[in-house]
Enzyme design. Structure first.
Site, mmCIF file in Angstrom:
data_model
loop_
_atom_site.group_PDB
_atom_site.id
_atom_site.type_symbol
_atom_site.label_atom_id
_atom_site.label_comp_id
_atom_site.label_asym_id
_atom_site.label_seq_id
_atom_site.Cartn_x
_atom_site.Cartn_y
_atom_site.Cartn_z
ATOM 1 N N THR A 13 0.842 -1.203 0.000
ATOM 2 C CA THR A 13 0.000 0.000 0.000
ATOM 3 C C THR A 13 0.876 1.251 0.000
ATOM 4 O OG1 THR A 13 -1.801 -1.110 1.132
ATOM 5 C CG2 THR A 13 -1.583 1.239 1.580
ATOM 6 N N GLY A 67 -11.115 -1.620 3.182
ATOM 7 C CA GLY A 67 -10.129 -1.573 4.261
ATOM 8 C C GLY A 67 -10.020 -0.207 4.917
ATOM 9 N N GLY A 119 -1.219 -1.945 6.620
ATOM 10 C CA GLY A 119 -1.248 -3.158 7.433
ATOM 11 C C GLY A 119 -2.615 -3.802 7.384
ATOM 12 N N THR A 120 -2.918 -4.594 8.386
ATOM 13 C CA THR A 120 -4.181 -5.336 8.440
ATOM 14 C C THR A 120 -5.344 -4.365 8.640
ATOM 15 O OG1 THR A 120 -2.823 -6.823 9.784
ATOM 16 C CG2 THR A 120 -5.106 -7.469 9.412
#
Ligand code: ASP
Length: 322
Positions: A184, A214, A236-237
């Site tokens: 990203t 997201g 990240g997550t």
């Protein structure tokens, strides 16, 4: 000093190309380093020429979207159906302006559309068909979704399906792919007038379910800016960053908790970890402090502090506050 008087000493800039894991023998990542360096240089030059923080983060993220080495725009990861579904957001610290798009597949530059949402629509967040209809209405360049697809991401999707995982773009099952594209993208900046801005763009997670959105597109989670505190762009997550309300949490820890940017980022990242996520962020506060913390193996990052020299790091070779 008045916030309206231009002072080149205020200029700060940072960008990221994703957080994740990279094997020790993955090589120096020269192509990614060169891209990050060139794009950071262009953004800093824009700021030095008197450009706004908003223009600097837009320029950086648009160029990173065009670069196939990262998980945004061309080279984005693919969803379960093999399609790119792109999320992007922009934030303007001066007035908490924000614009975001989610699940777009046909807009040449998702970050340009996010900015158009902020500047040319009465709303802040559009998704999928409605977002693409707005882009057409506003005359933004459109492309076929296949224009974003590169072979590596098809391979990564096949590997994720084999292992039944929904993966951060860069967590490779196959170490031989380790020198390939990374994550990203995002940028944060402070301009000569002291205004802050943030922008983030992503393809999300490999093998994600169609329609999944997201943290990138969520103001106050993966993207945030407020001149009273800081500008933040995350990677990240995404689910954990949303649940941690990451950007807003950093802001709140600074404004109401009296914490420094570094402490606020550290504690917010600990919350992401507690919620089962990994990743990192880039952040600049109103005084010009730059923080680049992460709890994953790597964070591809570049920045320019008061000396305007572009610095680069991928692993833990520099402290979180630079
Ligand atoms: N945060 C992004 C998302 O969850 C993915 C990433 O940063 O790699 O969509």
């Amino acid at each position: 000093m008045s916030a309206d008087r231009a002072d080149p000493a205020r200029i700060r800039f940072a960008l990221h190309g994703g957080a994740g894991e990279l094997p020790d023998d993955a090589g120096p990542q020269d192509a990614q380093r060169t891209a990050l360096h060139d794009i950071a240089s262009a953004a800093v030059a824009l700021l030095q020429a008197g450009g706004s923080a908003l223009d600097a983060v837009t320029l950086a993220v648009e160029r990173l979207e065009q670069c196939p080495l990262f998980n945004a725009g061309v080279g984005a990861v693919l969803n379960r159906d093999g399609l790119p579904e792109l999320d992007a957001a922009i934030a303007r610290g001066e007035d908490r302006g924000t614009g975001a798009v989610a699940g777009v597949s046909r807009v040449a530059s998702p970050i340009r559309l996010a900015r158009a949402v902020m500047e040319r629509s009465p709303h802040v967040l559009f998704s999928a068909d409605g977002a693409e209809a707005l882009a057409r209405e506003l005359g933004l360049p459109m492309v076929d979704p296949q224009a974003f697809v590169i072979p590596l991401r098809l391979e990564q999707l096949a590997a994720a399906k084999r292992s039944g995982s929904i993966a951060l773009d860069h967590v490779d099952d196959d170490a031989s792919a380790a020198d390939a594209a990374f994550g990203t993208v995002g940028a944060v900046a402070r301009d000569r007038r002291g205004h802050l801005a943030a922008a983030t763009s992503t393809g999300g997670l490999t093998n994600k379910l169609p329609g999944r959105i997201g943290d990138t597109a969520v103001f106050g989670a993966g993207t945030f800016a407020d001149d009273s505190s800081c500008a933040v762009s995350c990677t990240g997550t995404g689910e954990a960053f949303i649940r941690a309300a990451f950007g807003q949490a950093v802001h709140g820890r600074m404004i109401w908790g009296g914490q420094s940017l570094a402490d606020a980022c550290r504690d917010s990242l600990a919350e992401v970890r507690r919620l089962g996520g990994v990743g990192g962020c880039i952040a600049i506060d109103r005084d010009g402090t730059i923080c680049l913390p992460f709890n994953s193996g790597v964070l591809f990052r570049a920045w320019a502090a008061a000396d305007a020299v572009i610095q680069l790091a991928i692993r833990r070779e520099t402290p979180a506050e630079v």
